[in-house]
Design a protein around this motif. Structure first.
Motif, PDB file in Angstrom:
ATOM      1  N   ALA A 421       0.829  -1.206   0.000  1.00  0.00           N
ATOM      2  CA  ALA A 421       0.000   0.000   0.000  1.00  0.00           C
ATOM      3  C   ALA A 421       0.863   1.256   0.000  1.00  0.00           C
ATOM      4  N   ALA A 422       1.897   1.286   0.825  1.00  0.00           N
ATOM      5  CA  ALA A 422       2.765   2.460   0.896  1.00  0.00           C
ATOM      6  C   ALA A 422       3.496   2.679  -0.423  1.00  0.00           C
ATOM      7  N   ASP A 423       3.914   1.602  -1.072  1.00  0.00           N
ATOM      8  CA  ASP A 423       4.588   1.711  -2.374  1.00  0.00           C
ATOM      9  C   ASP A 423       3.642   2.292  -3.414  1.00  0.00           C
ATOM     10  N   ALA A 424       2.397   1.825  -3.397  1.00  0.00           N
ATOM     11  CA  ALA A 424       1.420   2.357  -4.359  1.00  0.00           C
ATOM     12  C   ALA A 424       1.113   3.826  -4.088  1.00  0.00           C
ATOM     13  N   ILE A 425       1.005   4.192  -2.821  1.00  0.00           N
ATOM     14  CA  ILE A 425       0.726   5.593  -2.477  1.00  0.00           C
ATOM     15  C   ILE A 425       1.865   6.485  -2.941  1.00  0.00           C
ATOM     16  N   SER A 426       3.090   6.082  -2.686  1.00  0.00           N
ATOM     17  CA  SER A 426       4.240   6.904  -3.054  1.00  0.00           C
ATOM     18  C   SER A 426       4.372   7.026  -4.563  1.00  0.00           C
ATOM     19  N   ALA A 427       4.123   5.926  -5.268  1.00  0.00           N
ATOM     20  CA  ALA A 427       4.282   5.946  -6.721  1.00  0.00           C
ATOM     21  C   ALA A 427       3.143   6.677  -7.414  1.00  0.00           C
ATOM     22  N   ALA A 428       1.943   6.618  -6.825  1.00  0.00           N
ATOM     23  CA  ALA A 428       0.780   7.216  -7.487  1.00  0.00           C
ATOM     24  C   ALA A 428       0.561   8.670  -7.114  1.00  0.00           C
ATOM     25  N   ARG A 429       1.345   9.198  -6.191  1.00  0.00           N
ATOM     26  CA  ARG A 429       1.157  10.593  -5.797  1.00  0.00           C
ATOM     27  C   ARG A 429       1.409  11.508  -6.996  1.00  0.00           C
ATOM     28  N   PRO A 430       0.569  12.503  -7.210  1.00  0.00           N
ATOM     29  CA  PRO A 430       0.750  13.399  -8.361  1.00  0.00           C
ATOM     30  C   PRO A 430       2.138  14.037  -8.360  1.00  0.00           C
TER      31      PRO A 430
END
Length: 519
Positions: A421-430
């Motif tokens: 989840a943290a990896d997805a949040i960091s990568a998907a942040r605008p």
């Protein structure tokens, strides 16, 4: 009972013998010491003693006989009493056995009657079964005649109807469960994610494959090139980076895909410009100094990352590899900053749900450690990361988090899911990542190709920069129940075949139109 009589007789006999010997002794002594007159008195005394002894023995004998008689009478009475009791008990047992025999006979008679009744029922049931079978055969033939279908065809039709009903109910159930899970878990998950993002702010700077070095004047360009280009050739040979000297005023461009080498070239060139002495031997010396400086910078960057995230006890070689990730980018996002952010986000999420915060931070920091060596060794950054973690004795939770953060294997702990989840949040942040135009268009085309391959799909459109795929279906081929299953199947295939940051929304649209013309 004869023992007392024998004892009494023995006692009397012993007394008599003793008396006899006493009398004889007295008589003998009297004859030897006294005259004949005294002998008569002694004999008389002896006879008296003998008579007394006989009387005593007779008395004992009578007493013993009386005792024997009393004992025999008492024994006889006891025997008669015991005999009477045993006869009474035997008579009772006989009556009891007789009653049991009567009961057994009655039960046998009852069982015989039941067996006869059951046999009669079995015969009746067999006859009725035959009648039912005949009626069933007649019913089947009549149904086949009326419906025009054989029994096999009717079974297939019923199975098809049941299958459609089950399919519809399954789709409805999936939809209801999906809605319930989304309502209950979505709200909580959004709170955790929002809180974590708000508490973790990391700057994002898009990296490129070039570095620009400012010059004090355009005259410096000629000195960098050198006589017949020997200076620029030496610098390019030593660093493996291309130097582009063009019309850009007071600047030269360093171009290369290896960011560490590009950094070494940048530092070496800046030192040469400050020093002013630019020739091959000086270039070699400055490149060596720049390499040492970059190595020190890599180590310091790794130590700073460990200190910032609060992860302790990391192997020195892993710290050095973390520092190398400072010069590694993914879609333009700095790999070290991304790992730090994932570590902090995973720690915050772990704190929200109550799991080991330190372990979550450690797994988040090391999840992309393989990217530090994937330019030099063969294999994906996941495979290389797992090998490095095993080599430097990291825990099983960290290893599983590294190999599962892109769903290559199933996560085996809650911490591994938090790292995902943290990896997805960091990568998907605008603004965190940027893609090349070719990669972007290829991903959108792959999305549309996957969805167009399903039966009943008319056309599909990838929108919102690939974050959503809208699928238009043929209403005659796909009903409302099939739409739920189709959306699920498309999602699963996208997850299996594509790599993408964040998530992709799959929207299936079924539209029915009726057209008429007013004349």
């Amino acid at each position: 009972m004869q023992i007392p009589a024998l004892v009494a007789a023995g006692v009397a006999l012993v007394v008599a013998v003793i008396a006899f010997f006493v009398a004889y002794k007295i008589g003998y002594n009297a004859r030897s010491k006294a005259d004949e007159g005294k002998i008569g008195n002694a004999e008389q005394k002896a006879r008296e003693i003998i008579d007394d002894a006989l009387k005593t023995a007779e008395t004992k004998k009578r007493e013993s006989l009386l005792e024997i008689k009393e004992e025999s009478i008492r024994t006889k009475n006891e025997l008669e009493k015991e005999t009477k009791e045993r006869r009474a008990e035997l008579s009772r047992n006989e009556r009891r056995l007789q009653q049991k025999e009567e009961n057994v006979d009655k039960k046998l008679e009852t069982l015989e009657r039941r067996e006869q009744s059951l046999a009669a029922r079995e015969d009746s049931l067999a006859k009725k079964k035959e009648e039912v079978n005949k009626l069933n055969e007649q019913r089947v033939r009549e149904l086949e005649r009326i419906s025009g279908l054989t029994s096999e065809q009717a079974k297939e039709y019923l199975l098809k109807v049941v299958e459609e009903e089950v399919k519809h109910e399954t789709a409805v159930k999936i939809k209801e469960m999906d809605m319930r899970v989304r309502e209950e878990a979505g709200k909580k998950a959004r709170e955790y994610v929002v809180n974590a993002i708000q508490r973790c702010a990391v700057d994002h700077v898009a990296e490129s494959t070039i570095s620009v070095v400012q010059l004090p004047s355009d005259e410096m360009k000629g000195r960098i090139i050198g006589r017949e280009g020997r200076n620029i050739r030496t610098l390019e040979t030593m660093t493996g980076i291309d130097l582009i000297v063009d019309d850009t005023p007071e600047a030269v461009v360093l171009s290369g895909f290896d960011p560490i080498r590009r950094e070494v070239a940048r530092i070496a060139l800046e030192k040469l410009i400050v020093d002013g002495r630019i020739h091959p031997s000086r270039i070699e010396e400055m490149v060596e100094k720049a390499e040492k400086e970059v190595e020190n910078g890599i180590r310091e960057a790794g130590e700073a990352a460990v200190l910032e995230t609060g992860v302790h006890g990391v192997h020195p070689e892993l710290i050095k590899l973390l520092g190398r990730m400072k010069f590694r980018t993914s879609y333009g996002q700095n790999a070290l900053k991304h790992s730090i952010e994932v570590s902090l986000l995973a720690g915050l999420l772990a704190q929200e749900i109550g799991v080991d915060v330190r372990m979550a931070k450690r797994a988040g920091l090391l999840h992309d450690i393989g990217k530090a060596v994937d330019h030099e060794q063969e294999g994906t950054h996941i495979q290389l990361g797992v090998e490095l973690c095993k080599k430097y004795k990291e825990s099983a939770i960290v290893i599983n988090s590294v190999e599962s953060h892109h769903n290559d294997v199933e996560p085996q702990s809650l911490i591994a899911c938090l790292v995902q989840a943290a990896d997805a949040i960091s990568a998907a942040r605008p603004g965190a990542r940027r893609e090349t135009l070719e990669t972007y268009t290829n991903r959108l085309q792959q999305l549309e190709d996957i969805t167009n391959g399903f039966k009943g799909v008319d056309k599909s459109f990838a929108i919102q920069a690939g974050r959503e795929i809208r699928v238009m279906v043929v209403p005659e081929q796909v009903n409302d129940s099939d739409m739920v299953l189709l959306a699920r199947d498309i999602s699963k295939q996208i997850e299996a075949e594509l790599e993408y940051p964040g998530q992709i929304k799959v929207s299936v649209i079924r539209e029915s139109r009726v057209t008429d013309y007013a004349k």
